[in-house]
Write an enzyme that holds these catalytic residues in place. Structure first.
Site, PDB file in Angstrom:
ATOM      1  CB  CYS A  89      10.540  52.550  55.938  1.00  0.00           C
ATOM      2  SG  CYS A  89      11.511  52.247  54.450  1.00  0.00           S
ATOM      3  NE  ARG A  94      52.432  35.831  69.338  1.00  0.00           N
ATOM      4  CZ  ARG A  94      53.606  36.410  69.103  1.00  0.00           C
ATOM      5  NH1 ARG A  94      54.205  36.182  67.945  1.00  0.00           N
ATOM      6  NH2 ARG A  94      54.185  37.188  69.996  1.00  0.00           N
ATOM      7  CD  GLU A 100      14.993  43.159  62.823  1.00  0.00           C
ATOM      8  OE1 GLU A 100      13.944  42.715  63.300  1.00  0.00           O
ATOM      9  OE2 GLU A 100      15.184  43.257  61.604  1.00  0.00           O
TER      10      GLU A 100
END
Length: 424
Positions: A167, A310, A405
């Site tokens: 914190c 595909r 961060e």
């Protein structure tokens, strides 16, 4: 769930009976005891790993696929971490990776923690960041700066069942982390904390909180002190954020109203909180780089096979030069992020300076994660744009890498300072 966990444990062949016998607290937490120290067999190249590290990677990958993958979409839609996933992480020994066996941990290396974070992120970056913050921030602060009494009290809890939260951020202190306004006032043998915290990861589920507060504002950042507190002391969850990505990972605002914390819960001494935060965040950035690296790999691995299934104009879409070149470039960028991340991790382990390398790894990995996950949606076309495949989730999850961060601009500022120091 329990059967899946048992299968993962049996697959982890390096958890030998000999290792388990050395840890009476929990054999399951001994997954990588033998990678503690460097040896002559330690890899000399950045893309090589010890046998123990490789077995750990395989074990965490199986665990992520068997236990976490089936719940990823459900947790993302509910914006809530499944308690059984948290419990499973503890049972697998992934919440005390570097913690000593004496304190219930696996007593493993920093690189092992990075490997675990990376592998978890390939499946779910939300679970990855929960494990990351708990290990590289919370556990590391206590292992590095805690007294023996604090380590004996708190590390076993963090290794076995209690989730940790770090914190630091506040409404007025984001990139300028040391502009925090939370205050701590001495009252006998206790400290009374008042203030608020914002953008706090793990806070909704956490029981243990490392709280940074200023004990003497006249000293500026030199008054910042780190306290350890528990939710039942009176920490209030003020708001649980609804986010673009990593939605199963809780991010909350906290209210600290006359929170009473014993003086014995100060970590590192009065006024040492700024030093703790600076050093720990450098280490934490490597963890975020690993999370973003794993995310990029996860998106790539989901989208590329579809491009060869595909067919258009009589051939697989992945075989067209325009698409194949995009995938080749993405593979190169992922590999560059990988080498930067593990270079920073190895330097940290070897006791070398790593602040510059950590900043570079986080910056590049977060850029690559956004780019590759975005491209992966396009490679899969309309299918990639739907939530059913999970490819679009990687793109949503990737954006946070440039923010928490330390933002990308903060990383660039850090790197620029090293350049200026070298060349000016």
């Amino acid at each position: 769930m329990l059967q899946a966990l048992r299968l993962v444990r049996r697959a982890s062949t390096f958890r030998t009976a000999n290792i388990a016998s050395k840890n009476t607290r929990s054999p399951a937490r001994s997954f990588a005891r033998s990678c503690v120290a460097y040896s002559d067999a330690h890899p000399t190249s950045l893309d090589a790993f010890t046998d123990e590290e490789q077995m750990l990677r395989e074990s965490v990958a199986r665990f992520a696929q068997d236990v976490i993958a089936p719940k990823v979409r459900e947790m993302d839609e509910a914006e809530m971490m499944d308690p059984e996933i948290i419990k499973a992480l503890y049972e697998q020994g992934l919440m005390g990776i570097e913690t000593s066996a004496e304190h219930g941990g696996a007593e493993s290396s920093f690189t092992s923690a990075i490997i675990a974070i990376e592998e978890l992120a390939k499946v779910d970056p939300s679970v990855s960041v929960m494990c990351d913050v708990h290990n590289t921030l919370v556990n590391t602060v206590l292992r590095t700066y805690g007294t023996k009494e604090q380590q004996d009290k708190w590390l076993p809890l963090l290794s076995e069942s209690k989730l940790g939260s770090f914190c630091l951020s506040e409404p007025a202190s984001g990139s300028d982390a040391f502009a925090l306004q939370t205050r701590a006032v001495k009252d006998g043998n206790d400290w009374i904390l008042n203030g608020s915290k914002m953008w706090i990861t793990n806070s909704y589920e956490a029981d243990v909180f490392l709280i940074f507060a200023n004990v003497d504002p006249s000293k500026g950042y030199k008054g910042i002190t780190c306290f350890i507190a528990t939710k039942d002391m009176g920490i209030k969850i003020a708001k649980k954020e609804q986010k673009l990505g990593i939605r199963a990972s809780s991010t909350c605002s906290l209210s600290l109203d006359d929170l009473r914390v014993p003086a014995e819960n100060i970590i590192g001494g009065e006024g040492k909180g700024y030093k703790i935060a600076i050093e720990i965040l450098n280490e934490g950035r490597i963890g975020i780089a690993a999370q973003m690296l794993g995310l990029a790999q996860g998106a790539f691995a989901k989208a590329v096979p579809y491009t060869f299934e595909r067919k258009q104009f009589g051939q697989a879409v992945g075989s067209f030069q325009g698409l194949s070149f995009q995938q080749a470039r993405a593979a190169c960028e992922i590999e560059a992020a990988r080498l930067l991340t593990y270079n920073a991790a190895r330097r940290k382990e070897e006791g070398k300076s790593f602040a510059r390398e950590a900043a570079m790894a986080k910056f590049v990995a977060s850029e690559v994660a956004q780019k590759v996950s975005g491209a992966a949606i396009e490679w899969a076309g309309g299918v990639g744009f739907t939530r059913e495949t999970g490819i679009e989730k990687y793109w949503r999850d990737s954006k946070i890498g440039a923010i928490y961060e330390g933002t990308s601009n903060i990383q660039l500022q850090t790197i620029a300072k090293f350049i200026q120091k070298q060349y000016s």
